[in-house]
Motif scaffolding. Sequence first.
Motif, PDB file in Angstrom:
ATOM      1  N   THR A  46       4.008   9.418  -7.854  1.00 21.04           N
ATOM      2  CA  THR A  46       4.963   8.626  -7.068  1.00 21.04           C
ATOM      3  C   THR A  46       6.368   8.771  -7.635  1.00 21.04           C
ATOM      4  OG1 THR A  46       3.242   7.060  -6.428  1.00 21.04           O
ATOM      5  CG2 THR A  46       5.520   6.294  -6.261  1.00 21.04           C
ATOM      6  N   ALA A  47       6.497   8.709  -8.960  1.00 17.22           N
ATOM      7  CA  ALA A  47       7.805   8.885  -9.595  1.00 17.22           C
ATOM      8  C   ALA A  47       8.329  10.304  -9.351  1.00 17.22           C
ATOM      9  CB  ALA A  47       7.713   8.601 -11.090  1.00 17.22           C
ATOM     10  N   ARG A  63       0.821  -1.214   0.000  1.00 16.27           N
ATOM     11  CA  ARG A  63       0.000   0.000   0.000  1.00 16.27           C
ATOM     12  C   ARG A  63       0.852   1.259   0.000  1.00 16.27           C
ATOM     13  NH1 ARG A  63      -4.576  -1.703   4.452  1.00 16.27           N
ATOM     14  NH2 ARG A  63      -4.899  -3.804   3.623  1.00 16.27           N
ATOM     15  N   PRO A  64       0.382   2.288  -0.719  1.00 15.46           N
ATOM     16  CA  PRO A  64       1.099   3.572  -0.715  1.00 15.46           C
ATOM     17  C   PRO A  64       1.182   4.120   0.707  1.00 15.46           C
ATOM     18  CG  PRO A  64      -0.622   3.548  -2.400  1.00 15.46           C
ATOM     19  CD  PRO A  64      -0.805   2.311  -1.564  1.00 15.46           C
ATOM     20  N   GLY A  65       2.292   4.780   0.988  1.00 16.56           N
ATOM     21  CA  GLY A  65       2.476   5.394   2.297  1.00 16.56           C
ATOM     22  C   GLY A  65       3.069   4.489   3.346  1.00 16.56           C
ATOM     23  N   CYS A  66       3.431   3.281   3.002  1.00 14.59           N
ATOM     24  CA  CYS A  66       3.995   2.346   3.970  1.00 14.59           C
ATOM     25  C   CYS A  66       5.387   2.802   4.400  1.00 14.59           C
ATOM     26  CB  CYS A  66       4.069   0.941   3.379  1.00 14.59           C
ATOM     27  SG  CYS A  66       4.677  -0.292   4.553  1.00 14.59           S
ATOM     28  N   GLY A  67       5.657   2.707   5.669  1.00 20.56           N
ATOM     29  CA  GLY A  67       6.943   3.103   6.225  1.00 20.56           C
ATOM     30  C   GLY A  67       8.088   2.177   5.883  1.00 20.56           C
ATOM     31  N   ASN A  68       7.806   1.088   5.175  1.00 22.84           N
ATOM     32  CA  ASN A  68       8.841   0.131   4.794  1.00 22.84           C
ATOM     33  C   ASN A  68       9.337   0.321   3.363  1.00 22.84           C
ATOM     34  OD1 ASN A  68       8.709  -1.148   7.283  1.00 22.84           O
ATOM     35  ND2 ASN A  68       7.183  -2.621   6.598  1.00 22.84           N
ATOM     36  N   ALA A  69       8.756   1.259   2.642  1.00 19.66           N
ATOM     37  CA  ALA A  69       9.028   1.404   1.209  1.00 19.66           C
ATOM     38  C   ALA A  69      10.319   2.150   0.916  1.00 19.66           C
ATOM     39  CB  ALA A  69       7.868   2.115   0.536  1.00 19.66           C
ATOM     40  N   VAL A  70      10.994   1.687  -0.136  1.00 16.25           N
ATOM     41  CA  VAL A  70      12.198   2.328  -0.667  1.00 16.25           C
ATOM     42  C   VAL A  70      12.108   2.251  -2.186  1.00 16.25           C
ATOM     43  CG1 VAL A  70      14.691   2.097  -0.911  1.00 16.25           C
ATOM     44  CG2 VAL A  70      13.641   1.707   1.295  1.00 16.25           C
ATOM     45  N   ARG A  71      12.463   3.345  -2.834  1.00 21.37           N
ATOM     46  CA  ARG A  71      12.504   3.342  -4.295  1.00 21.37           C
ATOM     47  C   ARG A  71      13.864   3.833  -4.767  1.00 21.37           C
ATOM     48  NH1 ARG A  71       6.987   4.248  -3.914  1.00 21.37           N
ATOM     49  NH2 ARG A  71       5.866   2.680  -5.089  1.00 21.37           N
ATOM     50  N   LEU A  72      14.254   3.316  -5.910  1.00 19.07           N
ATOM     51  CA  LEU A  72      15.475   3.740  -6.587  1.00 19.07           C
ATOM     52  C   LEU A  72      15.082   4.435  -7.883  1.00 19.07           C
ATOM     53  CD1 LEU A  72      17.520   0.454  -6.151  1.00 19.07           C
ATOM     54  CD2 LEU A  72      17.767   2.560  -4.844  1.00 19.07           C
ATOM     55  N   ASP A  73      16.046   5.081  -8.526  1.00 18.80           N
ATOM     56  CA  ASP A  73      15.769   5.736  -9.804  1.00 18.80           C
ATOM     57  C   ASP A  73      15.159   4.762 -10.810  1.00 18.80           C
ATOM     58  OD1 ASP A  73      16.823   8.111  -8.798  1.00 18.80           O
ATOM     59  OD2 ASP A  73      18.809   7.761  -9.673  1.00 18.80           O
ATOM     60  N   SER A  74      15.637   3.522 -10.809  1.00 17.52           N
ATOM     61  CA  SER A  74      15.107   2.533 -11.759  1.00 17.52           C
ATOM     62  C   SER A  74      13.636   2.220 -11.482  1.00 17.52           C
ATOM     63  CB  SER A  74      15.942   1.249 -11.742  1.00 17.52           C
ATOM     64  OG  SER A  74      16.090   0.767 -10.425  1.00 17.52           O
ATOM     65  N   HIS A  75      13.218   2.270 -10.217  1.00 13.96           N
ATOM     66  CA  HIS A  75      11.801   2.071  -9.893  1.00 13.96           C
ATOM     67  C   HIS A  75      10.964   3.229 -10.434  1.00 13.96           C
ATOM     68  CE1 HIS A  75      13.506  -0.434  -6.474  1.00 13.96           C
ATOM     69  NE2 HIS A  75      12.792  -1.284  -7.181  1.00 13.96           N
ATOM     70  N   GLU A 105       7.289   4.449 -17.203  1.00 15.28           N
ATOM     71  CA  GLU A 105       7.009   3.594 -18.362  1.00 15.28           C
ATOM     72  C   GLU A 105       5.601   3.007 -18.259  1.00 15.28           C
ATOM     73  OE1 GLU A 105      10.252   0.807 -18.271  1.00 15.28           O
ATOM     74  OE2 GLU A 105      11.659   2.264 -19.140  1.00 15.28           O
ATOM     75  N   GLU A 106       5.209   2.602 -17.058  1.00 15.25           N
ATOM     76  CA  GLU A 106       3.858   2.078 -16.848  1.00 15.25           C
ATOM     77  C   GLU A 106       2.817   3.172 -17.070  1.00 15.25           C
ATOM     78  OE1 GLU A 106       0.968  -0.898 -15.937  1.00 15.25           O
ATOM     79  OE2 GLU A 106       2.991  -0.884 -16.768  1.00 15.25           O
ATOM     80  N   THR A 107       3.139   4.387 -16.674  1.00 13.13           N
ATOM     81  CA  THR A 107       2.240   5.522 -16.893  1.00 13.13           C
ATOM     82  C   THR A 107       1.982   5.709 -18.382  1.00 13.13           C
ATOM     83  OG1 THR A 107       2.964   6.622 -14.882  1.00 13.13           O
ATOM     84  CG2 THR A 107       2.019   8.017 -16.569  1.00 13.13           C
ATOM     85  N   ASP A 108       3.035   5.648 -19.186  1.00 17.99           N
ATOM     86  CA  ASP A 108       2.876   5.778 -20.644  1.00 17.99           C
ATOM     87  C   ASP A 108       1.981   4.675 -21.194  1.00 17.99           C
ATOM     88  OD1 ASP A 108       4.531   7.992 -20.594  1.00 17.99           O
ATOM     89  OD2 ASP A 108       6.314   6.891 -21.267  1.00 17.99           O
ATOM     90  N   ARG A 109       2.207   3.445 -20.721  1.00 18.51           N
ATOM     91  CA  ARG A 109       1.399   2.314 -21.192  1.00 18.51           C
ATOM     92  C   ARG A 109      -0.072   2.505 -20.817  1.00 18.51           C
ATOM     93  NH1 ARG A 109      -1.006  -2.057 -19.943  1.00 18.51           N
ATOM     94  NH2 ARG A 109      -0.668  -1.967 -17.706  1.00 18.51           N
ATOM     95  N   ILE A 110      -0.324   2.948 -19.596  1.00 21.32           N
ATOM     96  CA  ILE A 110      -1.697   3.156 -19.129  1.00 21.32           C
ATOM     97  C   ILE A 110      -2.358   4.295 -19.894  1.00 21.32           C
ATOM     98  CG2 ILE A 110      -3.109   3.885 -17.159  1.00 21.32           C
ATOM     99  CD1 ILE A 110      -1.122   2.359 -15.358  1.00 21.32           C
ATOM    100  N   ASP A 111      -1.618   5.377 -20.147  1.00 26.42           N
ATOM    101  CA  ASP A 111      -2.170   6.504 -20.910  1.00 26.42           C
ATOM    102  C   ASP A 111      -2.605   6.062 -22.306  1.00 26.42           C
ATOM    103  OD1 ASP A 111      -1.982   8.461 -18.928  1.00 26.42           O
ATOM    104  OD2 ASP A 111       0.024   9.113 -19.576  1.00 26.42           O
ATOM    105  N   LYS A 112      -1.803   5.221 -22.953  1.00 25.99           N
ATOM    106  CA  LYS A 112      -2.163   4.705 -24.282  1.00 25.99           C
ATOM    107  C   LYS A 112      -3.411   3.841 -24.202  1.00 25.99           C
ATOM    108  CE  LYS A 112       2.511   4.887 -26.052  1.00 25.99           C
ATOM    109  NZ  LYS A 112       3.748   4.164 -26.311  1.00 25.99           N
ATOM    110  N   LEU A 113      -3.494   3.016 -23.181  1.00 25.00           N
ATOM    111  CA  LEU A 113      -4.667   2.171 -22.991  1.00 25.00           C
ATOM    112  C   LEU A 113      -5.903   3.024 -22.711  1.00 25.00           C
ATOM    113  CD1 LEU A 113      -5.765  -0.719 -22.780  1.00 25.00           C
ATOM    114  CD2 LEU A 113      -5.101  -0.693 -20.366  1.00 25.00           C
TER     115      LEU A 113
END
Length: 170
Positions: A155-156, A107-119, A125-133
């Motif tokens: 989030t990005a 779930r968004p907002g979890c205190g255990n989350a970590v993201r890197l640039d690649s995430h 990339e998923e946003t682009d795919r969803i926008d096309k859909l």
Amino acid sequence: MRGERCPVETALAAADTAARLRDRLAAGEKISGPAARRALTAAVQAPRFEGRTVTQKFAKQAADYLARDGLVLFDNPDASLICVFKRDNALCEPGPDATAPNQFDCRPGCGNAVRLDSHATELLEETDRIDKLAALSPQPLARRLRIAAEQYRATADTHHATAQPAEDLS
């Protein structure tokens, strides 16, 4: 990942996630998220299990490794993040004896989350795919898809605004 794997498989996957995190940070990726400092500590302290024979002793070591609440890394490619699993912080509602997150309830907002640039790149990339859909979908569905795409984009953007090099967190 809650209880679905044996401790050895789970520990090997977690150690592999730690190794990948170390490699990505060494390559210059930045890190963000509430558990970023814990992730760095976990990555440094993670054992290397390459080429090990699985004995009873090794199985015990794997279970002990997983019991280090708050210092075990779990890759969640479906959520484009790494979970530095700590039961008390987890929004995925793990059981009281869980040694791994419920990756299907991340779930968004979890205190255990970590993201890197690649995430963040994966999210865009998923946003682009969803926008096309969404452009090809009927209005009610298109609206929901655009909302999901905007959440991924936000989030990005948050990652890019808050990400730091690992050495700045040490």
